[in-house]
Design a protein around this motif. Structure first.
Motif, short mmCIF file in Angstrom:
data_model
loop_
_atom_site.label_atom_id
_atom_site.label_comp_id
_atom_site.label_asym_id
_atom_site.label_seq_id
_atom_site.Cartn_x
_atom_site.Cartn_y
_atom_site.Cartn_z
N GLY A 17 0.81 -1.23 0.00
CA GLY A 17 0.00 0.00 0.00
C GLY A 17 0.84 1.27 0.00
O GLY A 17 2.07 1.23 0.08
N THR A 18 0.16 2.40 -0.03
CA THR A 18 0.84 3.69 -0.11
C THR A 18 1.67 3.99 1.13
O THR A 18 2.74 4.57 1.04
N ASN A 59 -1.58 -4.17 -4.91
CA ASN A 59 -0.65 -3.05 -4.79
C ASN A 59 -1.31 -1.70 -4.98
O ASN A 59 -2.34 -1.60 -5.65
N GLN A 60 -0.63 -0.66 -4.38
CA GLN A 60 -0.99 0.71 -4.73
C GLN A 60 -0.81 0.80 -6.26
O GLN A 60 0.15 0.27 -6.82
N ARG A 61 -1.74 1.45 -6.92
CA ARG A 61 -1.70 1.45 -8.39
C ARG A 61 -1.03 2.72 -8.93
O ARG A 61 -0.76 3.66 -8.17
N GLU A 62 -0.79 2.77 -10.20
CA GLU A 62 -0.28 3.93 -10.94
C GLU A 62 1.16 4.35 -10.58
O GLU A 62 1.86 4.93 -11.40
N TRP A 74 1.33 7.70 -7.03
CA TRP A 74 0.06 8.05 -7.67
C TRP A 74 -0.43 9.44 -7.27
O TRP A 74 -1.05 10.15 -8.06
N TYR A 101 -2.37 11.76 -12.10
CA TYR A 101 -2.59 10.55 -11.30
C TYR A 101 -2.04 9.28 -11.98
O TYR A 101 -1.46 8.41 -11.33
N ASP A 150 -4.92 -2.75 -6.10
CA ASP A 150 -5.55 -2.92 -4.77
C ASP A 150 -7.05 -2.63 -4.75
O ASP A 150 -7.80 -3.30 -4.05
N GLN A 151 -7.49 -1.65 -5.53
CA GLN A 151 -8.92 -1.33 -5.48
C GLN A 151 -9.75 -2.41 -6.17
O GLN A 151 -10.86 -2.73 -5.76
N THR A 163 -5.55 5.51 2.53
CA THR A 163 -4.91 6.81 2.34
C THR A 163 -5.84 7.70 1.49
O THR A 163 -6.18 8.82 1.85
N GLY A 164 -6.23 7.16 0.35
CA GLY A 164 -7.26 7.79 -0.47
C GLY A 164 -8.54 6.97 -0.33
O GLY A 164 -8.64 6.11 0.54
N PHE A 208 -11.61 4.95 -2.81
CA PHE A 208 -11.88 4.51 -4.17
C PHE A 208 -13.18 3.72 -4.20
O PHE A 208 -13.30 2.70 -3.52
O1 G3P Z 1 -2.45 2.29 -1.15
P1 G3P Z 1 -3.87 2.71 -1.11
O2 G3P Z 1 -4.73 1.72 -0.41
O3 G3P Z 1 -4.03 4.09 -0.61
O4 G3P Z 1 -4.41 2.71 -2.63
C1 G3P Z 1 -3.88 3.55 -3.58
C2 G3P Z 1 -4.59 3.38 -4.91
O5 G3P Z 1 -4.35 2.15 -5.51
C3 G3P Z 1 -4.23 4.50 -5.86
O6 G3P Z 1 -4.93 4.38 -7.06
#
Ligand code: G3P
Ligand code: ADP
Length: 502
Positions: free
Chosen positions: A11-12, A80-83, A102, A138, A247-248, A269-270, A272
């Motif tokens: 994650g982030t 995983n955190q994406r982008e 991201w 993003y 991850d989403q 963190t964000g 979605f």
């Molecule tokens: O790491 P998270 O849970 O904040 O997720 C981040 C997202 O995948 C960004 O698009």
């Protein structure tokens, strides 16, 4: 021998590894937070070595805590955190630069120019039609273009075939397999802005528009697939890697949102919100994203997504920068002490605004402060800002003709009962929290188990889902409209600070 599945959830703010039994029960967990780097206004970076090191240690911790034979781990799934964009040397595995996260906004001007050019060419929807995404910093493409332009020697090395690009799933896979496999899955590829979600291929026209050489791209596989095996030296023996998923999208699977119309919202963190739209890639007219939910045996399922950049991160800001509390869990008790009527309004545009505003230049603002406003009112406003942003997404979905009846929620922030009750009140629909809130990891574990034969079909995961608590609306439409209009006013005022209308 009983079989287990190891999910890596990178994650982030932290890397986690969770060992699951086939019942969905979490047996052991390893977790390490790691450093965030903010080198300039709107820039957010991660050290790729930190990502890899904390992931590896998390896996090793989870395995040793479970005290099991590594041979009983049937497979690994990575989510995983994406982008977030990494570019590394094929020979050494060393990244040429820190990962551009991201949330990073450094390419805002590049994306504005791109959009202006597309409008001038009479093709404003060109990117959305191919990728389901909207021109915004993003996504990975402009970040990758920035790396190739700004890291000395990177373009020459890339063109000579010496560099590899990947999102975090792909970077981890490379390291887990000892540099043997350079691959990603369709859900992660769909977040790069270089992947055509209809043809399911890297898109030559997009590559040439962003000036990206195709020699650096990974192979795109199904979300449940054969991704190779771990280097035997890492965990004492090889473990097959049989799933990778953003991850989403993974949380969508873990929440059992597997049929058309089912919707989840993750608050980490964000935040979605994803609605499963099945085999149909619905193009939003209201600035939501179309994305690959998962691809299984060559069959793609799509989702409509609303992405919010600041959810739990706003609570972190209150904790770390304003020092209003030591632990974000304290936010609920503090907010319960706030004056009624939600007098203070916070627009958390710390890194711009995501869906449906897509305003990279907006910056955060607080409205309605009076002499008697204090810590509880600020904390309540921060929690409400997450609810208001979700309401924006609900409105956009409704305008696209879609209305979720129930919202399944998860993520660290979903532990906050007050936030979830406010959310149900503001949305006017039921908000449902599952017993297992590690849904992101569960989705990847489940797909890994599906590919290696521990599960028979997607239907198996639906039967694992169990509700912990449902939050039902207690407020009427007048209340909802009144407060939502106050939010829209705050958004308009915030955006007008830099000359943008609502
Ligand atoms: O790491 P998270 O849970 O904040 O997720 C981040 C997202 O995948 C960004 O698009
Ligand atoms: N009880 C709570 N109330 C409000 N926010 C919380 C609470 N518990 C955790 N959070 C927030 O949730 C986030 C952590 O959620 P998590 O799903 O682990 O995030 P990520 O996967 O993005 O790293 C943090 O930003 C934290 O501030």
């Amino acid at each position: 021998m009983e079989k287990y599945l190891l999910a890596i959830d990178q994650g982030t703010t932290s890397s986690r590894a969770i060992l699951f039994a086939t019942t969905g029960e979490a047996i052991a967990i390893g977790r390490y937070a790691y450093e965030q780097h903010y080198p300039a206004d709107g820039w957010v970076e991660h050290e790729p070595e930190d990502i890899w090191r904390t992931t590896l240690r998390s896996c090793q911790d989870a395995i040793s805590r479970a005290d099991l034979d590594v041979g009983s781990i049937a497979a690994i799934g990575i989510t995983n955190q994406r982008e977030t964009t990494v570019l590394w040397h094929r020979k050494t595995g060393k990244a040429v630069h820190r990962a551009i996260v991201w949330q990073d906004r450094r390419t805002a001007e590049f994306c504005d120019n791109l959009q202006r050019n597309l409008i001038a060419e009479g093709n404003p929807d060109w990117i959305q039609e191919k990728t389901g995404l909207l021109p915004d910093p993003y996504f990975s493409a402009s970040k990758l273009a920035w790396l190739l332009e700004n890291v000395p020697g990177a373009r020459e090395e890339a063109e000579a075939g010496n560099l590899a690009f990947g999102t975090v799933d792909c970077f981890l896979l490379w390291h887990l397999t000892g540099g043997k496999v350079h691959a990603t899955d369709a859900s992660n590829a769909s977040r790069t802005m270089l992947f055509n979600i209809h043809t399911q291929n890297w898109d030559d026209e997009l590559l040439s528009r962003f000036n990206i050489p195709d020699s650096i791209l990974p192979e795109v596989k199904n979300s449940a697939d054969d991704f190779g095996s771990t280097d035997a030296r890492l965990f004492g023996r090889k473990i097959p890697i049989t799933a990778m998923i953003g991850d989403q999208q993974s949380a969508t699977v873990g929440q059992g949102c597997l049929s058309t119309g089912m919707t989840k919202s993750t608050y980490g963190t964000g935040s979605f919100l994803l609605m499963n739209t099945g085999e149909k890639a619905i193009q939003s007219d209201h600035r939501l994203l179309t994305t690959v939910a998962y691809r299984l045996q060559g069959k793609t399922s799509y989702a409509l997504e609303g992405s919010i950049f600041m959810a739990g991160a706003t609570m972190q800001w209150l904790r770390d920068k304003l020092r209003l509390f030591d632990d974000t869990a304290q936010s609920e008790a503090l907010a319960r002490q706030a004056q009624p009527g939600l007098p203070v309004m916070m627009v958390p545009a710390f890194t711009g605004l995501g869906a449906p505003w897509w305003d990279a230049d907006a910056r955060a603002a607080i409205y309605g402060l009076t002499r008697d406003a204090g810590i509880p009112e600020l904390v309540a406003a921060a929690l409400m800002s997450v609810c208001f942003q979700t309401k924006d997404l609900q409105k956009a979905m409704e305008s696209d003709g879609l209305r979720p009846t129930t919202l399944r929620v998860d993520g660290g922030m979903s532990a906050n009962n007050l936030m979830l009750q406010n959310l149900a009140d503001l949305l006017g629909c039921e908000v449902s929290r599952p017993k297992i809130t590690e849904t992101t990891a569960l989705g990847a574990a489940f797909l890994a188990g599906l590919h290696c034969g521990l599960f028979n079909s997607l239907g198996d995961i639906e039967s694992l889902w169990q509700q912990d608590r449902a939050f039902t609306p207690t407020k009427d439409k007048d209340w909802r409209d009144h407060h939502y209009n106050r939010w829209l006013d705050a958004i308009a005022r915030t955006r007008s600070q830099h000359g943008r209308g609502s």
